[in-house]
Design a protein around this motif. Sequence first.
Motif, mmCIF file in Angstrom:
data_model
loop_
_atom_site.group_PDB
_atom_site.id
_atom_site.type_symbol
_atom_site.label_atom_id
_atom_site.label_comp_id
_atom_site.label_asym_id
_atom_site.label_seq_id
_atom_site.Cartn_x
_atom_site.Cartn_y
_atom_site.Cartn_z
ATOM 1 N N SER A 102 -47.796 -17.689 0.147
ATOM 2 C CA SER A 102 -46.341 -17.634 0.358
ATOM 3 C C SER A 102 -46.020 -18.312 1.682
ATOM 4 O O SER A 102 -46.912 -18.465 2.539
ATOM 5 C CB SER A 102 -45.858 -16.184 0.394
ATOM 6 O OG SER A 102 -46.304 -15.541 1.575
ATOM 7 N N GLY A 130 -38.752 -21.655 4.416
ATOM 8 C CA GLY A 130 -38.756 -20.412 3.659
ATOM 9 C C GLY A 130 -39.472 -19.272 4.342
ATOM 10 O O GLY A 130 -39.417 -18.130 3.865
ATOM 11 N N LYS A 187 -38.591 -27.037 -3.729
ATOM 12 C CA LYS A 187 -37.991 -27.000 -2.399
ATOM 13 C C LYS A 187 -36.495 -27.245 -2.513
ATOM 14 O O LYS A 187 -36.034 -27.921 -3.427
ATOM 15 C CB LYS A 187 -38.617 -28.067 -1.492
ATOM 16 C CG LYS A 187 -40.100 -27.859 -1.224
ATOM 17 C CD LYS A 187 -40.642 -28.964 -0.330
ATOM 18 C CE LYS A 187 -42.128 -28.778 -0.057
ATOM 19 N NZ LYS A 187 -42.671 -29.863 0.800
ATOM 20 N N THR A 193 -33.419 -24.545 2.452
ATOM 21 C CA THR A 193 -34.591 -23.909 3.062
ATOM 22 C C THR A 193 -35.242 -24.814 4.103
ATOM 23 O O THR A 193 -35.903 -24.328 5.027
ATOM 24 C CB THR A 193 -35.639 -23.545 1.986
ATOM 25 O OG1 THR A 193 -36.016 -24.728 1.266
ATOM 26 C CG2 THR A 193 -35.078 -22.521 1.025
#
Length: 503
Positions: free
Chosen positions: A121, A153, A188, A192
């Motif tokens: 992540s 992010g 994406k 972000t």
Amino acid sequence: MEIMRTEPGLEEKLRILADAAKYDVSCTSSGVDRKGKPGELGNSAAAGICHSFSADGRCISLLKVLLTNHCIYDCKYCINRRSNDVERTAFTPDEICRLTIEFYRRNYIEGLFLSSGVFRSPDYTMGQIYETVYKLREQYRFRGYIHIKAIPGADADLVEAAGFLADRMSVNLELPTAEGLRALAPHKTRETILRPMRRIQSGIAQARLSMGQSARLERAWGVKQFSNGIFREDRISRRDGAAIGTDLHGSVPAERPFQGVFRPKRAGGTLRSFVPAGQSTQMIVGATGESDYQMLVTAQALYERFDLKRVFYSAYVGLNEDSALPPPGARPPLLREHRLYQADWLVRNYGFRAEELLTEERPNFNVFLDPKCDWAVRHLEHFPVEVMTAPYEALLRVPGIGAKSARRILSARRMGSLDFHALKAMGVVLKRAHYFILCCGRQMYPVRIEEDTVTAGLISDSRKKNWQLEHTESFRQLSLFDDMHLEIPPAPEDFLKAAGGQI
């Protein structure tokens, strides 16, 4: 029979992850001035880092590696995308620290450039990057230059914490338009990517204000703090957003306000600033159909809205089989990349605007002339200029006259008249400049100032350089253990410089 998979050794990890990092551009000077200190390792000089380059122009003075080439995303242009069958591995924070310290002690490197694929992540990856730089600074007492990637992010607290430890941070925009990003990187979003850029900008601004400086990076024409120069006005045109929509000009959502300027005092009592070398970004050239005008307008908007230190351009190297991309084996657009860097320099330091160099009707750079020469031959009404009376900003717009030679002209002409021999001694490139200047009312040669005549003379001078850029066969990056036997032979001028002790 069960097959046992062994973890690669440190040297094998370095081979894999250093090779995977070569497409991240980072050829910049450190931008900070931090001297050595007893009990700590290394230092950082404001003009340092950038003095060793590979054959394709990339800097190797930094240990440039990925933390990992595992990635949860499937960006079509990336060699490390999830769907590619490539050899995967990852460093631990302690391994990165060990490599950095050992290479620094052997004088192989001057600092660290750390990027990463997104493993598990964004928060996990950013946490690993933060742990690495924290250990380097606090446990290993490393004072050298560190450039890290902020992961889009990731939690804002992690980005902020890492910013107090790194010298420079960057968030790759990758593509100049939101449409291009959706086509090639569907996982994406522009939001972000821009959110951490805005957060880093806010932190840098507060750090500058706390030290009594201007919140924004002041850019002078030709050189910072030049007393006879004219600082650029903060002119922002709404047309600048035409290529990219309003996302670079409108408000970027923030998760919460920036929480401070300095970390608490370290054991040594030193206060640490926030990203003192500024932030940068990178755009890929040639992966999608955006014009040079769209790319340059995007870069200009980034400089004005996000106060970036540099925008880097990376010619796309065909790596992946995909109908949306140029085929593997196609020549990287190195000349186009070169033209964008030249134009970017004019925008940042010479007072040019993107709309002066290109337009929507004329969206791509001249392949035969550099942007400054191309602008000059299309605006011959401004030339020739008299070097004895022309202001600094007018001299900067003359092809063949740079910032240093313009300052030397301003200083020398106070003492007396100048001739073309004196101009050459000051660094003026007369084979380009002589079309556009007068020296005490006289031309160097009797040349008619007409577009066709001047263009023909300039093209004959630049044709060889353009051919060499387009026919460069070596795109490899030098490794820490390279024997320096480049595939491109030295040019005749290199032999002359070596004989004269210049290199």
